[in-house]
Scaffold this motif. Structure first.
Motif, PDB file in Angstrom:
ATOM      1  N   GLU A 163      36.072 111.375 -34.783  1.00 28.28           N
ATOM      2  CA  GLU A 163      36.838 111.613 -33.563  1.00 28.28           C
ATOM      3  C   GLU A 163      38.284 111.210 -33.785  1.00 28.28           C
ATOM      4  OE1 GLU A 163      36.055 112.231 -30.089  1.00 28.28           O
ATOM      5  OE2 GLU A 163      34.069 112.963 -30.600  1.00 28.28           O
ATOM      6  N   LYS A 164      39.222 112.061 -33.338  1.00 26.32           N
ATOM      7  CA  LYS A 164      40.634 111.697 -33.354  1.00 26.32           C
ATOM      8  C   LYS A 164      40.908 110.843 -32.121  1.00 26.32           C
ATOM      9  CE  LYS A 164      43.723 114.901 -33.734  1.00 26.32           C
ATOM     10  NZ  LYS A 164      44.486 116.147 -33.869  1.00 26.32           N
ATOM     11  N   LYS A 165      41.643 109.780 -32.289  1.00 24.58           N
ATOM     12  CA  LYS A 165      42.023 108.967 -31.147  1.00 24.58           C
ATOM     13  C   LYS A 165      43.140 109.688 -30.405  1.00 24.58           C
ATOM     14  CE  LYS A 165      40.817 104.498 -33.032  1.00 24.58           C
ATOM     15  NZ  LYS A 165      41.284 103.175 -33.380  1.00 24.58           N
ATOM     16  N   PRO A 166      43.064 109.742 -29.064  1.00 22.29           N
ATOM     17  CA  PRO A 166      44.138 110.390 -28.308  1.00 22.29           C
ATOM     18  C   PRO A 166      45.441 109.618 -28.478  1.00 22.29           C
ATOM     19  CG  PRO A 166      42.541 109.377 -26.831  1.00 22.29           C
ATOM     20  CD  PRO A 166      42.021 109.217 -28.222  1.00 22.29           C
ATOM     21  N   LEU A 167      46.547 110.342 -28.495  1.00 24.31           N
ATOM     22  CA  LEU A 167      47.849 109.698 -28.619  1.00 24.31           C
ATOM     23  C   LEU A 167      48.221 108.933 -27.352  1.00 24.31           C
ATOM     24  CD1 LEU A 167      49.812 112.543 -30.417  1.00 24.31           C
ATOM     25  CD2 LEU A 167      48.784 110.498 -31.428  1.00 24.31           C
ATOM     26  N   ILE A 168      47.778 109.439 -26.213  1.00 23.95           N
ATOM     27  CA  ILE A 168      48.066 108.811 -24.922  1.00 23.95           C
ATOM     28  C   ILE A 168      46.736 108.536 -24.234  1.00 23.95           C
ATOM     29  CG2 ILE A 168      49.185 109.080 -22.681  1.00 23.95           C
ATOM     30  CD1 ILE A 168      51.067 111.118 -24.019  1.00 23.95           C
ATOM     31  N   GLU A 169      46.556 107.321 -23.788  1.00 29.26           N
ATOM     32  CA  GLU A 169      45.355 106.938 -23.039  1.00 29.26           C
ATOM     33  C   GLU A 169      45.644 107.132 -21.544  1.00 29.26           C
ATOM     34  OE1 GLU A 169      42.403 105.605 -24.236  1.00 29.26           O
ATOM     35  OE2 GLU A 169      43.040 105.756 -26.330  1.00 29.26           O
ATOM     36  N   TYR A 170      44.785 107.886 -20.864  1.00 25.27           N
ATOM     37  CA  TYR A 170      44.946 108.137 -19.430  1.00 25.27           C
ATOM     38  C   TYR A 170      43.923 107.341 -18.653  1.00 25.27           C
ATOM     39  CZ  TYR A 170      47.940 111.946 -20.858  1.00 25.27           C
ATOM     40  OH  TYR A 170      48.945 112.674 -21.406  1.00 25.27           O
ATOM     41  N   PRO A 171      44.255 106.958 -17.428  1.00 28.87           N
ATOM     42  CA  PRO A 171      45.522 107.151 -16.722  1.00 28.87           C
ATOM     43  C   PRO A 171      46.618 106.265 -17.302  1.00 28.87           C
ATOM     44  CG  PRO A 171      44.017 105.860 -15.380  1.00 28.87           C
ATOM     45  CD  PRO A 171      43.267 106.237 -16.626  1.00 28.87           C
ATOM     46  N   THR A 172      47.869 106.700 -17.100  1.00 27.95           N
ATOM     47  CA  THR A 172      49.004 105.969 -17.646  1.00 27.95           C
ATOM     48  C   THR A 172      50.261 106.236 -16.842  1.00 27.95           C
ATOM     49  OG1 THR A 172      50.208 105.496 -19.690  1.00 27.95           O
ATOM     50  CG2 THR A 172      49.737 107.800 -19.246  1.00 27.95           C
ATOM     51  N   VAL A 173      51.228 105.351 -16.986  1.00 28.88           N
ATOM     52  CA  VAL A 173      52.573 105.604 -16.462  1.00 28.88           C
ATOM     53  C   VAL A 173      53.335 106.266 -17.600  1.00 28.88           C
ATOM     54  CG1 VAL A 173      54.708 104.573 -15.613  1.00 28.88           C
ATOM     55  CG2 VAL A 173      52.493 103.664 -14.872  1.00 28.88           C
ATOM     56  N   TYR A 174      53.918 107.424 -17.323  1.00 26.85           N
ATOM     57  CA  TYR A 174      54.603 108.215 -18.338  1.00 26.85           C
ATOM     58  C   TYR A 174      56.017 108.500 -17.847  1.00 26.85           C
ATOM     59  CZ  TYR A 174      55.207 111.819 -21.911  1.00 26.85           C
ATOM     60  OH  TYR A 174      55.641 112.548 -22.982  1.00 26.85           O
ATOM     61  N   THR A 175      56.992 108.402 -18.738  1.00 25.32           N
ATOM     62  CA  THR A 175      58.386 108.632 -18.361  1.00 25.32           C
ATOM     63  C   THR A 175      58.873 109.955 -18.927  1.00 25.32           C
ATOM     64  OG1 THR A 175      58.814 106.260 -18.275  1.00 25.32           O
ATOM     65  CG2 THR A 175      60.734 107.697 -18.441  1.00 25.32           C
ATOM     66  N   PHE A 176      59.361 110.801 -18.034  1.00 20.95           N
ATOM     67  CA  PHE A 176      59.995 112.063 -18.389  1.00 20.95           C
ATOM     68  C   PHE A 176      61.502 111.873 -18.307  1.00 20.95           C
ATOM     69  CE2 PHE A 176      55.883 113.216 -16.691  1.00 20.95           C
ATOM     70  CZ  PHE A 176      55.457 114.256 -17.508  1.00 20.95           C
ATOM     71  N   LYS A 177      62.247 112.503 -19.201  1.00 23.46           N
ATOM     72  CA  LYS A 177      63.705 112.474 -19.151  1.00 23.46           C
ATOM     73  C   LYS A 177      64.176 113.906 -18.968  1.00 23.46           C
ATOM     74  CE  LYS A 177      66.243 109.458 -21.151  1.00 23.46           C
ATOM     75  NZ  LYS A 177      67.100 108.639 -22.009  1.00 23.46           N
ATOM     76  N   VAL A 178      64.981 114.128 -17.933  1.00 25.53           N
ATOM     77  CA  VAL A 178      65.461 115.461 -17.575  1.00 25.53           C
ATOM     78  C   VAL A 178      66.980 115.417 -17.509  1.00 25.53           C
ATOM     79  CG1 VAL A 178      65.278 117.327 -15.901  1.00 25.53           C
ATOM     80  CG2 VAL A 178      63.377 115.732 -16.169  1.00 25.53           C
ATOM     81  N   MET A 179      67.643 116.344 -18.224  1.00 24.07           N
ATOM     82  CA  MET A 179      69.094 116.369 -18.246  1.00 24.07           C
ATOM     83  C   MET A 179      69.613 117.680 -17.677  1.00 24.07           C
ATOM     84  SD  MET A 179      69.177 114.687 -21.949  1.00 24.07           S
ATOM     85  CE  MET A 179      67.413 114.692 -22.113  1.00 24.07           C
ATOM     86  N   GLY A 180      70.721 117.597 -16.950  1.00 25.30           N
ATOM     87  CA  GLY A 180      71.308 118.797 -16.364  1.00 25.30           C
ATOM     88  C   GLY A 180      72.749 118.588 -15.974  1.00 25.30           C
ATOM     89  N   ARG A 181      73.346 119.650 -15.452  1.00 26.08           N
ATOM     90  CA  ARG A 181      74.734 119.599 -14.987  1.00 26.08           C
ATOM     91  C   ARG A 181      74.753 119.044 -13.569  1.00 26.08           C
ATOM     92  NH1 ARG A 181      73.836 124.286 -17.391  1.00 26.08           N
ATOM     93  NH2 ARG A 181      74.908 124.665 -19.353  1.00 26.08           N
ATOM     94  N   GLN A 182      75.632 118.112 -13.325  1.00 21.51           N
ATOM     95  CA  GLN A 182      75.707 117.472 -12.019  1.00 21.51           C
ATOM     96  C   GLN A 182      75.985 118.499 -10.922  1.00 21.51           C
ATOM     97  OE1 GLN A 182      74.643 115.180 -10.066  1.00 21.51           O
ATOM     98  NE2 GLN A 182      75.802 113.435 -10.780  1.00 21.51           N
ATOM     99  N   GLU A 183      76.929 119.399 -11.147  1.00 21.47           N
ATOM    100  CA  GLU A 183      77.325 120.336 -10.097  1.00 21.47           C
ATOM    101  C   GLU A 183      76.298 121.453  -9.875  1.00 21.47           C
ATOM    102  OE1 GLU A 183      78.699 122.230 -13.853  1.00 21.47           O
ATOM    103  OE2 GLU A 183      78.907 120.212 -13.093  1.00 21.47           O
ATOM    104  N   ALA A 184      75.435 121.705 -10.839  1.00 19.95           N
ATOM    105  CA  ALA A 184      74.457 122.784 -10.725  1.00 19.95           C
ATOM    106  C   ALA A 184      73.352 122.464  -9.720  1.00 19.95           C
ATOM    107  CB  ALA A 184      73.837 123.094 -12.089  1.00 19.95           C
TER     108      ALA A 184
END
Length: 113
Positions: free
Chosen positions: A20-41
């Protein structure tokens, strides 16, 4: 042999040798997404408000102000927003990334991690 190391026809989550491959992420978990964009858009409320509303929709509940962090670029044209959310499954994480990809194609999001 597939690129992920599994044998052709092997069930996902197992190696070709039966281990068995061990999962990279154990769920449930707190996960952080990073989203970048233009301020004025993002309109008059700003990009962070846009991302908060997007994640409110994706998660089905309000996003705590403590779970979101905004970092403007040095000239203020771009902004990076980190959002930490509680995920129950890999499928949910992938669904959020699919939506972020859609937002990028519609040019509301410049980049995401």
């Amino acid at each position: 042999m597939k690129a992920d190391g599994t044998a052709d026809g092997a069930p996902q989550g197992t190696q070709g040798d039966g281990e068995e491959k061990k999962p990279l992420i154990e769920y449930p978990t707190v996960y952080t997404f990073k989203v970048m964009g233009r301020q004025e858009a993002a309109g008059p409320a700003g990009f962070a408000a846009y991302v908060r509303e997007l994640f409110r929709t994706l998660m089905g509940s309000e996003i705590s102000p403590d779970s979101i962090h905004e970092q403007p670029s040095s000239k203020g044209k771009y902004v990076s927003v980190s959002v930490s959310v509680y995920l129950l499954s890999e499928e949910h994480r992938r669904a959020i990334y699919a939506r972020l990809r859609q937002e990028q194609q519609e040019q509301r999001v410049v980049y995401y991690l």
